[in-house]
Design a protein around this motif. Structure first.
Motif, short mmCIF file in Angstrom:
data_model
loop_
_atom_site.label_atom_id
_atom_site.label_comp_id
_atom_site.label_asym_id
_atom_site.label_seq_id
_atom_site.Cartn_x
_atom_site.Cartn_y
_atom_site.Cartn_z
N LEU A 221 0.83 -1.21 0.00
CA LEU A 221 0.00 0.00 0.00
C LEU A 221 0.87 1.26 0.00
CD1 LEU A 221 -2.96 0.80 0.05
CD2 LEU A 221 -2.85 0.82 2.56
N GLN A 222 1.95 1.23 0.80
CA GLN A 222 2.83 2.40 0.83
C GLN A 222 3.47 2.63 -0.54
OE1 GLN A 222 5.19 1.03 4.16
NE2 GLN A 222 4.24 2.50 5.56
N TYR A 223 3.84 1.53 -1.22
CA TYR A 223 4.41 1.67 -2.56
C TYR A 223 3.37 2.22 -3.54
CZ TYR A 223 9.20 0.11 -2.42
OH TYR A 223 10.56 0.08 -2.22
N HIS A 224 2.15 1.70 -3.42
CA HIS A 224 1.08 2.19 -4.30
C HIS A 224 0.89 3.69 -4.12
CE1 HIS A 224 -2.77 2.73 -6.21
NE2 HIS A 224 -3.28 3.13 -5.07
N LYS A 225 0.84 4.12 -2.83
CA LYS A 225 0.63 5.55 -2.56
C LYS A 225 1.79 6.38 -3.07
CE LYS A 225 -2.10 5.33 1.69
NZ LYS A 225 -1.95 5.54 3.15
N GLY B 6 3.35 5.88 -5.82
CA GLY B 6 3.38 5.97 -7.28
C GLY B 6 3.84 4.72 -8.00
N ALA B 7 4.15 3.64 -7.28
CA ALA B 7 4.60 2.42 -7.96
C ALA B 7 3.41 1.69 -8.56
CB ALA B 7 5.31 1.50 -6.97
N SER B 8 3.69 0.93 -9.63
CA SER B 8 2.64 0.06 -10.17
C SER B 8 2.83 -1.31 -9.52
CB SER B 8 2.80 0.01 -11.69
OG SER B 8 2.23 -1.17 -12.17
N ILE B 9 1.78 -1.80 -8.86
CA ILE B 9 1.87 -3.09 -8.16
C ILE B 9 1.27 -4.15 -9.07
CG2 ILE B 9 1.36 -4.36 -6.02
CD1 ILE B 9 2.80 -1.71 -5.47
N ALA B 10 2.11 -5.10 -9.53
CA ALA B 10 1.62 -6.13 -10.45
C ALA B 10 0.67 -7.08 -9.71
CB ALA B 10 2.79 -6.90 -11.05
N ALA B 11 0.99 -7.43 -8.49
CA ALA B 11 0.11 -8.28 -7.66
C ALA B 11 0.67 -8.36 -6.25
CB ALA B 11 0.02 -9.69 -8.25
N VAL B 12 -0.22 -8.64 -5.32
CA VAL B 12 0.21 -8.99 -3.96
C VAL B 12 -0.11 -10.48 -3.80
CG1 VAL B 12 -0.13 -8.57 -1.50
CG2 VAL B 12 -0.29 -6.67 -3.12
#
Ligand SMILES: Cc1cc2nc3c(=O)[nH]c(=O)nc-3n(C[C@H](O)[C@H](O)[C@H](O)COP(=O)(O)OP(=O)(O)OC[C@H]3O[C@@H](n4cnc5c(N)ncnc54)[C@H](O)[C@@H]3O)c2cc1C
Length: 455
Positions: A165-169, A171-177
């Motif tokens: 979530l911190q990465y998403h906030k 600006g990273a694109s999260i391929a999957a958790v």
């Protein structure tokens, strides 16, 4: 004047220092990082101007309170930032600060050294672009950098969701958790997790926020490997329904939660016992953190408990120290603190069940998988040593024969997996595989720092 030393500038160490200052002592606080705050409340370099409110979310208030408490103590403690304690011998701490060796004698010692990542080998986990979960978070919080532009978060633990979530906030694109534990395990652990409803609610909120952001969360997966020629290119998994899947990415944040940093405790004389819930060897101590002669343990470095438990256990350790020195201490404050620590550690036991350590993954590791990153020892080499005539059945002997755990990290990262591999290959209970004995230096130091050590 008695020399009271605290190692660790996280919530546990800071709170211990404030109790000692309140009793009129001036403790020495040694901290490996330059800035106080520890791991969870890590302070980024001021020049980065990171948005703490956004990074810390619901914990921003606690972050501010801890840093204000530390600021108020600065004049009343002897703070030694950027100083690594790498050995303990005969009531003397051996330190290295900017490569310069030093010693700090102590009469009483509080160790509040926190935790580190708990990892399991996986084919491809040594490829550039694979980071431990905590490491990925440290890079973000400490340096304001992302580990990649399309990232898979893989493994299991609450940190998996928080870091994603911190990465998403950021600006990273999260391929999957990809969580290796099924939802049913979390439901089964709800009784213990209810010991801390607020933290439970935070966990549910992180997951909901990921869903709302359209990020795929896969439960009950089995990781098969991380692919790439010279750098991470994708992650292969079998999902909870048994389907083989490949997720493209250029970075992986990988890990299975945390384990206490107990090396200094061992060198200072603490004894250890095996904890079957966590499947870890943990230091023996009483409810207030007494672990030996003038030795006190607090925070995640003794038992994973989270930041609130760390603060409360830091206060308890400091009160225990005051009591043992014959100094006044408010006995009436101890019982609520003990209850708080007990409650939060019960919650962590629930987490250990909900986000279980992947024992089956260790048993199924292909022989060619690297188990020890520092010495490039494969799982097959360990198994071959165990199956040789008169082969060892205990981890320290395996270390001597294969060099697994003999490198820079001293088994801090491969040790728990090594125990699993030995137990599985020998068909013995995990506790019988033993635990790697700690040796100084507990972390890499310049050679001259050790050479300058007084005989
Ligand atoms: C990488 C990582 C990321 C985490 N992120 C979060 C998060 O985002 N949110 C959350 O709630 N919890 C997080 N946690 C858990 C969190 O660390 C704790 O619950 C809480 O900070 C524990 O406090 P503590 O005082 O016990 O230890 P810590 O906060 O870990 O502080 C320990 C301190 O001891 C110092 N230290 C350790 N060894 C030595 C040594 N040999 N010599 C000198 N100093 C030493 C360290 O530099 C550190 O400052 C994280 C843990 C890790 C390991």
């Amino acid at each position: 004047m008695r020399n009271v030393v605290i190692v660790g500038g996280g919530p546990a160490g800071i709170r211990a220092a404030s109790v000692l200052v309140g009793a009129g002592l001036k403790p020495i606080l040694v901290n490996e990082t330059r800035q106080a705050g520890g791991q969870g409340y890590r302070a980024p370099a001021k020049s980065l101007a990171l948005d703490i409110k956004s990074l810390m979310g619901s914990e921003a208030g606690k972050y501010q309170r801890l840093h204000s408490l530390f600021a108020s103590l600065q004049e009343q403690i002897d703070y030694r930032p950027g100083t690594l304690v790498w050995g303990v011998h005969d009531k003397v701490l051996h330190t290295s600060c900017d490569g310069v060796a030093g010693t700090i004698p102590y009469d009483a010692l509080i160790l509040a050294t926190g935790a580190t990542d708990r990892t399991m080998p996986l084919p491809g986990w040594t490829l550039p672009g694979v980071f431990t979960l905590g490491g990925a978070q440290v890079i973000l919080k400490d340096q304001g950098c992302l580990i990649g532009s399309r990232i898979v978060f893989l493994g299991s633990s609450p940190l998996l969701f928080l870091a994603a979530l911190q990465y998403h906030k950021s600006g990273a694109s999260i391929a999957a958790v990809v969580d290796t534990t099924p939802l049913s395990a979390k439901r089964a652990a709800l009784r213990d997790l209810a010991a801390s409803p607020r933290t439970l609610a935070r966990g549910v909120m992180y997951r909901a926020a990921l869903h709302m952001a359209g990020i795929a969360v896969i439960d009950g997966a089995t990781p098969r490997g991380i692919d790439g020629k010279t750098h991470v290119e994708g992650v292969r998994i079998t999902d909870g329904r048994g389907r083989e899947r490949r997720i493209s990415c250029n970075a992986v944040a990988y890990g299975y939660g945390l384990k206490p940093e107990t090396q200094l405790a061992e060198l200072a004389g603490a004894r250890f016992q095996f904890d079957p819930d966590f499947r870890l060897w943990l230091p023996e101590m009483d409810a207030d953190g007494r672990a030996g002669d003038n030795l006190y343990l607090a925070g995640d470095g003794s038992r994973i408990g989270g930041a609130d438990a760390a603060e409360a256990s830091g206060a308890l350790a400091a009160h225990a120290l005051l009591a043992d020195m014959g100094l006044p201490h408010p006995a009436s404050e101890l019982e609520p603190l003990r209850r708080e620590v007990e409650r939060l550690r019960r919650f962590q036991r629930g987490l250990a069940k909900a986000f279980a350590w992947p024992v089956a993954q260790a048993a199924a590791l292909p022989d060619e998988t690297i188990a020890c990153r520092c010495e490039a020892v494969t799982v097959g080499e360990i198994r071959a040593a165990l199956h040789a005539p008169l082969g060892p059945r205990e981890v320290n002997r395996v270390k001597a024969i294969t060099r697994c755990g003999m490198g820079r990290c001293q088994g801090r990262f491969c040790g728990p997996a090594l125990q699993e591999i030995v137990a599985e290959a020998c068909g013995t209970p995990i506790a019988d595989a033993g635990r790697l004995r700690m040796q100084a230096p507990v972390k890499p130091i310049p050679l001259h720092a050790a050479a300058e050590m007084e005989p």
